[in-house]
Design an enzyme around this catalytic site. Structure first.
Site, PDB file in Angstrom:
ATOM      1  N   SER A  63      -9.027 -69.427  -5.253  1.00 54.92           N
ATOM      2  CA  SER A  63      -8.398 -68.589  -4.091  1.00 54.92           C
ATOM      3  C   SER A  63      -6.876 -68.170  -5.013  1.00 54.92           C
ATOM      4  O   SER A  63      -6.458 -68.470  -5.665  1.00 54.92           O
ATOM      5  CB  SER A  63      -7.928 -69.504  -3.614  1.00 54.92           C
ATOM      6  OG  SER A  63      -9.189 -69.243  -2.599  1.00 54.92           O
TER       7      SER A  63
HETATM    8  N1  SAH Z   1     -10.540 -73.795  -2.531  1.00 54.79           N
HETATM    9  C1  SAH Z   1     -11.712 -73.088  -3.430  1.00 54.79           C
HETATM   10  C2  SAH Z   1     -12.622 -71.474  -3.203  1.00 54.79           C
HETATM   11  C3  SAH Z   1     -14.001 -71.752  -3.500  1.00 54.79           C
HETATM   12  S1  SAH Z   1     -14.355 -70.441  -2.955  1.00 54.79           S
HETATM   13  C4  SAH Z   1     -10.375 -72.587  -4.523  1.00 54.79           C
HETATM   14  O1  SAH Z   1      -9.666 -72.109  -4.514  1.00 54.79           O
HETATM   15  O2  SAH Z   1     -11.349 -72.758  -5.512  1.00 54.79           O
HETATM   16  C5  SAH Z   1     -15.508 -70.907  -1.982  1.00 54.79           C
HETATM   17  C6  SAH Z   1     -16.010 -72.660  -1.666  1.00 54.79           C
HETATM   18  O3  SAH Z   1     -16.860 -72.261  -0.088  1.00 54.79           O
HETATM   19  C7  SAH Z   1     -17.118 -71.648  -2.613  1.00 54.79           C
HETATM   20  O4  SAH Z   1     -17.017 -72.987  -3.675  1.00 54.79           O
HETATM   21  C8  SAH Z   1     -19.043 -71.952  -1.962  1.00 54.79           C
HETATM   22  O5  SAH Z   1     -19.612 -72.787  -2.751  1.00 54.79           O
HETATM   23  C9  SAH Z   1     -18.277 -72.934  -1.106  1.00 54.79           C
HETATM   24  N2  SAH Z   1     -19.064 -73.067   0.664  1.00 54.79           N
HETATM   25  C10 SAH Z   1     -19.106 -71.504   0.702  1.00 54.79           C
HETATM   26  N3  SAH Z   1     -19.782 -73.007   2.039  1.00 54.79           N
HETATM   27  C11 SAH Z   1     -19.663 -73.657   2.065  1.00 54.79           C
HETATM   28  C12 SAH Z   1     -20.021 -74.864   3.291  1.00 54.79           C
HETATM   29  N4  SAH Z   1     -20.759 -74.414   4.469  1.00 54.79           N
HETATM   30  N5  SAH Z   1     -19.874 -76.039   2.517  1.00 54.79           N
HETATM   31  C13 SAH Z   1     -19.641 -76.554   2.092  1.00 54.79           C
HETATM   32  N6  SAH Z   1     -19.264 -75.234   0.982  1.00 54.79           N
HETATM   33  C14 SAH Z   1     -19.330 -73.944   0.887  1.00 54.79           C
END
Ligand code: SAH
Length: 220
Positions: A63
C-alpha cells in the site's frame, strides 16, 4: 542505490506525510526507521518511497505510504495494545504495527507472501508478531479481544467475526466498497449493536477474498 540514498528518500517521504496531515509522532518515527524498500523486489526498490502502491507479485501490492500512515493513525495504537492485521502482503504495514503496538497478529492467505514477510520481520528483530496462513475474514479468535483490527484489502461488508473479536471501544479500520472503489472507514465498537462508523475518504485496495469477503475466483 546506496543505503544513505534510501535513507534520504525515506526522510523525504516522512516530510511529505507530515505536510499531508499525519500528526502522530510515534508513527512518523516508525516510518522514518523502517526501511520500506526491503519489502519490495529489487527491480522496483527505487520506487519504494514514492507515494503510490508498488507490486509485490501475485497481483498484490504494498500500500502507498500515505494510506499506511492514515490507517495506522486511525488505530491510535499504544505500546500495550494488541492488534490484528488481515492481509500481511509485503509485511511493511506489519512492521509499522509491530513498532507501535505490544502484540501483532497478522493473517495472510498466500503462503509465499507470508513466508517472505515472516522472514523479513524476524531479520528486523521483531519478536512481538505472529503470523497465520488462512482466511483472515474469520479472524484469530484465540487472541481476542483486540484493541485494533486492520484490513489491508477491500471488503464488501464488515466481516462479522472481526467485529466480534474487537474489544468494546476498539477500532476497526478497513476499506469498504466494491472491487474497484472503496471508502476508508473506521468503526469504533460500542456496547450492543451501537457502533460508530466514520468515513475517511476514497481509496483503492486489492480485494479481500474469503468467507466474509469477496468470492474466490482464483488469482483474477
Ligand atoms: N498491507 C499490505 C497490503 C497487501 S495487499 C502491504 O502493504 O504490503 C492485501 C493482501 O491481503 C494481499 O497480500 C492478499 O493476499 C491479502 N488477502 C486478501 N484476502 C485475504 C484474506 N481473506 N485473509 C488474509 N489475507 C488476505
Amino acid at each position: 542505490m546506496q543505503p544513505h540514498e534510501y535513507e534520504f528518500l525515506r526522510h523525504k517521504m516522512v516530510e511529505r506525510l507530515e505536510k499531508e496531515g499525519i500528526r502522530d509522532q510515534r508513527l512518523l518515527e516508525a516510518m522514518r526507521t523502517i526501511r520500506r524498500h526491503i519489502f519490495v523486489d529489487e527491480a522496483v526498490r527505487g520506487q519504494a518511497y514514492e507515494d503510490h502502491a508498488v507490486p509485490i507479485g501475485l497481483q498484490q501490492t504494498i500500500s502507498q505510504p500515505f494510506v499506511v500512515a492514515r490507517m495506522t493513525e486511525l488505530l491510535e495504537l499504544r505500546p500495550d495494545h494488541r492488534v490484528m492485521e488481515v492481509g500481511t502482503g509485503s509485511g511493511y504495514q506489519t512492521a509499522i504495527l509491530a513498532f507501535l503496538a505490544g502484540e501483532v497478529y497478522s493473517i495472510e492467505r498466500i503462503s509465499s507472501l507470508m513466508e517472505i514477510a515472516e522472514r523479513l520481520l524476524a531479520n528486523l528483530g521483531f519478536s512481538n508478531v505472529r503470523f497465520r496462513l488462512g482466511d483472515g475474514t474469520c479472524g484469530w479468535p484465540e487472541h481476542a479481544p483486540y484493541d485494533g483490527v486492520l484490513l489491508t484489502a477491500a471488503a464488501p461488508r464488515v466481516p462479522e467475526p472481526l467485529l466480534k473479536q474487537l474489544r468494546v471501544g476498539g477500532r476497526l479500520v478497513l476499506p469498504l466498497g466494491d472491487e474497484e472503489h472503496q471508502r476508508l472507514k473506521r468503526l469504533i465498537k460500542g456496547e450492543g449493536r451501537e457502533h460508530r462508523m466514520e468515513d475517511h475518504g476514497g481509496c483503492v485496495f486489492v480485494k479481500l477474498v474469503g468467507k466474509y469477503g469477496f468470492q474466490d475466483r482464483g488469482h483474477d
